[in-house]
Motif scaffolding. Sequence first.
Motif: not given
Length: 373
Positions: A285-286, A335-336, A342-344, A365-369
């Motif tokens: 995402t970065e 945005r997260s 950072f963005l979704q 890191i997002h890791g999941q939705i």
Amino acid sequence: MAGSDHPDQFPWRSGEVDDLPTLGTVIDTLADVSRLPGGPGARLTSVRVLADSFRSEFASTGTPDSVETCDLVTLPYPTKFGLFRASRAIAPFLSITNRMLVIRWAEPDGRRRTLLFEPSDHELGEYTPYFRDLSKGVPSIVKRAVRIVHGDVVSHLDRLGIDPGDVDYLMFDHLHTQDLRRWIGTTAEQSDLGHVTPTFPRAKVIVQRDELAGMAELHPLQRPWYQPSTYRDVPAEAFHPIDGSVILGPGVAVVKTPGHVFGNQTLLLNTSTGIWASSENAIATEALTPVHSRLPGVARWSERWHQEVVLNANTIETTADQYNSLVLEKLLVDRSQRDPRFLQFFPSSELTGRWTNPGTTPTFIHGQIAHRS
């Protein structure tokens, strides 16, 4: 593997692709970024306008019932591909984690739908020419150390209580590395798998017509990443080709994002935390806000060369269009809530830090939705 990569072995020619069925509601306000008028710079300007007009339209479609994330496999990937020209890491390889998203929604008439996004058969994916060549001469003990299997598609569905026979759609951002024979079956005996009955007998594969047409006769730049021979005996009727961007259901859309491949597509989701996009146009995402990246070299490279995104560039079919597509994704998402820098954007193969790969640990890191309506 079955067959060869000769174009005559592919089940579709250009006319046959046009004869296949279609689905979804076409998104009139979102054009194919590669077919906008003008040069790549003019197309980028148009992309910014299109994204702004479509965001509110998409949010008004509602939300799906649920989104689940399932880890499949973590594997090595060349740093020079994943972070293009930006990285100054000493590690020649980084690690990416492939994940499947399971999306469920109800149609207006009450029919339930289940979509699997990126349900990769990672076992058969190892035979992709690039990765097969990369593994030559590598001892098995090393392969086991750098490749971590977290789960498989069918086991994850069993955990979620989903019968494979109830799955409606399979979708990938593109068909690099994908061997679908176990998922949709074959019309003939296979030399390596024998008789293949489909794991997902009702499912249709959502794919851009451009990608099917391109796979019928691959360019040398494309060949390392596809397994065309595995499509020789798959049933053509298992595919649902689309042209451009479509709404599939409430809060579920496919957006055509060409560049990484001509027929690249992005999954767009409207959830309880806002809008998400998922594709492999970037691996972190970065990469969409590189100025905030702590990866060695990335922020400095972005500022020096005025690059607002960092591409996943293992293929260079149309790099300027891929850049424009990633900017489109950047402008469509929210945005997260965890860190608004950072963005979704949820990479379908997300950069994953490992001690074996110094200088490649992601900043965020997002890791999941995860979503339930």
